[in-house]
Design a protein around this motif. Structure first.
Motif, PDB file in Angstrom:
ATOM      1  N   TRP A   9      72.247 -31.247  62.227  1.00  0.00           N
ATOM      2  CA  TRP A   9      73.182 -31.995  63.047  1.00  0.00           C
ATOM      3  C   TRP A   9      74.443 -31.182  63.278  1.00  0.00           C
ATOM      4  CZ3 TRP A   9      72.594 -36.934  65.157  1.00  0.00           C
ATOM      5  CH2 TRP A   9      71.406 -37.596  64.824  1.00  0.00           C
ATOM      6  N   TYR A  60      70.180 -30.293  70.849  1.00  0.00           N
ATOM      7  CA  TYR A  60      71.615 -30.536  71.046  1.00  0.00           C
ATOM      8  C   TYR A  60      71.937 -30.874  72.504  1.00  0.00           C
ATOM      9  CZ  TYR A  60      71.129 -28.133  66.659  1.00  0.00           C
ATOM     10  OH  TYR A  60      70.689 -27.765  65.411  1.00  0.00           O
ATOM     11  N   THR A  88      78.492 -28.564  60.786  1.00  0.00           N
ATOM     12  CA  THR A  88      77.036 -28.715  60.809  1.00  0.00           C
ATOM     13  C   THR A  88      76.570 -29.327  59.499  1.00  0.00           C
ATOM     14  OG1 THR A  88      76.710 -26.472  59.972  1.00  0.00           O
ATOM     15  CG2 THR A  88      76.704 -26.768  62.368  1.00  0.00           C
ATOM     16  N   ARG A 146      76.273 -24.488  74.832  1.00  0.00           N
ATOM     17  CA  ARG A 146      75.327 -23.845  73.919  1.00  0.00           C
ATOM     18  C   ARG A 146      75.057 -22.438  74.423  1.00  0.00           C
ATOM     19  NH1 ARG A 146      69.916 -26.842  74.135  1.00  0.00           N
ATOM     20  NH2 ARG A 146      69.939 -25.901  76.216  1.00  0.00           N
ATOM     21  N   TRP A 176      73.976 -36.301  72.957  1.00  0.00           N
ATOM     22  CA  TRP A 176      75.133 -36.466  72.095  1.00  0.00           C
ATOM     23  C   TRP A 176      75.462 -37.936  71.924  1.00  0.00           C
ATOM     24  CZ3 TRP A 176      77.773 -32.400  69.746  1.00  0.00           C
ATOM     25  CH2 TRP A 176      77.305 -31.127  70.101  1.00  0.00           C
ATOM     26  N   ALA A 204      75.129 -34.402  67.659  1.00  0.00           N
ATOM     27  CA  ALA A 204      73.823 -34.156  68.257  1.00  0.00           C
ATOM     28  C   ALA A 204      72.974 -33.438  67.225  1.00  0.00           C
ATOM     29  CB  ALA A 204      73.951 -33.319  69.525  1.00  0.00           C
ATOM     30  N   SER A 205      71.654 -33.479  67.403  1.00  0.00           N
ATOM     31  CA  SER A 205      70.778 -32.856  66.409  1.00  0.00           C
ATOM     32  C   SER A 205      69.805 -31.893  67.058  1.00  0.00           C
ATOM     33  CB  SER A 205      70.002 -33.927  65.628  1.00  0.00           C
ATOM     34  OG  SER A 205      68.889 -34.384  66.366  1.00  0.00           O
ATOM     35  N   SER A 206      69.165 -31.110  66.206  1.00  0.00           N
ATOM     36  CA  SER A 206      68.165 -30.145  66.675  1.00  0.00           C
ATOM     37  C   SER A 206      66.956 -30.841  67.289  1.00  0.00           C
ATOM     38  CB  SER A 206      67.718 -29.258  65.520  1.00  0.00           C
ATOM     39  OG  SER A 206      67.283 -30.043  64.412  1.00  0.00           O
TER      40      SER A 206
END
Length: 405
Positions: A289, A327, A281, A257, A330, A321-323
């Motif tokens: 996501w 992230y 996304t 990231r 996973w 993975a999500s906000s």
């Protein structure tokens, strides 16, 4: 942190009750999603899928040649020739498809670029790619729209300069926008939905691996110098850009990231066992996501240091993975074992890697397309938006946390 269910680690995917398999026929390859349509190819046949109308075939990408069909082109890219060789070398794809706008489609078949201005019913060749281009000509990540222009990243494997082309007339004509010998080739170009900028990824040696932006006809690196910057697909969020390392020989393949306006070095947010290729996304109920697909690669990386062989896993995976976790957590949504053809038992016979192609649409969901997998080979599986959080939660029954960096 990576969470994985042991029963799904190498066999099960999002097929059956866990997703909606689409009837697109064997060896289907997804392109992009636009205006509620998922575009696909089978060999050189082009079509789209919608929830209400199902599968619709549009037309066939032509064989180049002025008057006589190109027999060698048919042999390399024809569906029947590939079917005959599949038991020996596995399944491989040489076609890419991108919907642009207003019924305009762009496609590559090997080293040829084609354009359609009538929703894919008829096609015309518009560009020949360099002879050193890879089998697909370009990668699926090699085209993007930005403003009124179309960008196309060449994918050369020889001594040609690395180039990104630009078209100002929806793909009819092309000019060189970026040309450099500082990288081996470009892996992709991407429109940043949160900034007025185009990003690009490049590889392959440490000093060639870079993630950066296009500015005034130049590739401006955000960072480079190691395999951590060797990326194919990028995923954009309001606060960061994410990718996975495209490195089959790394001791650890990191999911990374890069914070917007933050440190110059990317942060490790997860790990996996094989090169990461494609990303998508999908917004769901206020969360964003990110999906990343890995590949089960065969062969050796010609740019690897001496003694560093391919350590790719035996399965191509989809990680999400999500906000909600920034992230940093996973989940393994799917895994598909690579098909092992007869050619693996024959010295000198090349065999195909296994990939998972991805596409996403806010209304239609996440599309998962394993290719050259032992099960679900060439299928397309739709995960509706509302199903993604539930499936990720099911995958978290066992915690297989990645080791510390």
């Amino acid at each position: 942190m990576t969470r994985r269910h042991p029963d799904r680690a190498t066999e099960r995917g999002v097929s059956g009750a866990r997703g909606d398999p689409l009837d697109l026929g064997p060896e289907a390859r997804i392109g992009g999603v636009r205006d509620g349509r998922l575009y696909w190819t089978r060999g050189r046949t082009v079509g789209f899928w919608t929830p209400s109308g199902g599968r619709v075939a549009l037309g066939t990408l032509p064989t180049p040649g002025d008057e006589r069909p190109d027999a060698a082109f048919r042999l390399r890219h024809g569906r029947f020739a590939k079917a005959a060789l599949r038991p020996v070398v596995g399944s491989w794809t040489t076609t890419n498809l991108w919907p642009l706008r207003d019924g305009t489609l762009l496609a590559t078949v090997g080293r040829r670029v084609f354009r359609s201005g009538d929703h894919g019913r008829s096609w015309a060749p518009v560009r020949r790619l360099p002879d050193s281009s890879g089998p697909m000509g370009t990668l699926p990540t090699s085209v993007c729209l930005h403003g009124g222009d179309v960008y196309l990243a060449e994918y050369t494997l020889g001594d040609d300069p690395a180039r990104i082309l630009r078209s100002e007339d929806d793909g009819r004509t092309w000019e060189t926008h970026v040309e450099t010998t500082a990288v081996r080739h470009f892996h992709g170009v991407f429109r940043d939905p949160y900034r007025d900028v185009v990003w690009a990824t490049a590889g392959d040696a440490d000093d060639e691996s870079a993630v950066g932006r296009l500015a005034d006809g130049e590739f401006v690196r955000a960072g480079s110098g190691s395999q951590r910057w060797r990326a194919v697909g990028l995923a954009f969020t309001p606060t960061a850009v994410l990718w996975g390392m495209d490195c089959s020989y790394a001791a650890s393949v990191e999911l990374l990231r890069l914070r917007r306006g933050g440190p110059a070095e990317p942060e490790t947010v997860g790990r996996t066992d094989a090169s990461a290729y494609y990303a998508a996304t999908l917004p769901v109920d206020g969360e964003l996501w990110v999906a990343v697909a890995t590949a089960a690669e065969v062969g050796e990386d010609s740019t690897a240091p001496a003694g560093r062989g391919n350590r790719s896993g035996d399965a191509a995976r989809v990680l999400v993975a999500s906000s909600a976790s920034s992230y940093e957590t996973w989940y393994e949504l799917a895994a598909f074992r690579r098909r092992r053809p007869l050619g693996e038992r024959l010295p000198g016979v090349p065999t195909a890697s296994a990939y998972v192609f991805l596409a996403a649409d806010e209304r239609l969901g996440l599309f998962v397309n394993p290719f050259n997998a032992r099960s679900d080979a060439g299928s397309v599986i739709r995960v509706p938006p509302e199903a993604l959080p539930r499936l990720a939660d099911e995958a978290s029954a066992v915690d297989a946390s990645a080791p510390d960096r």
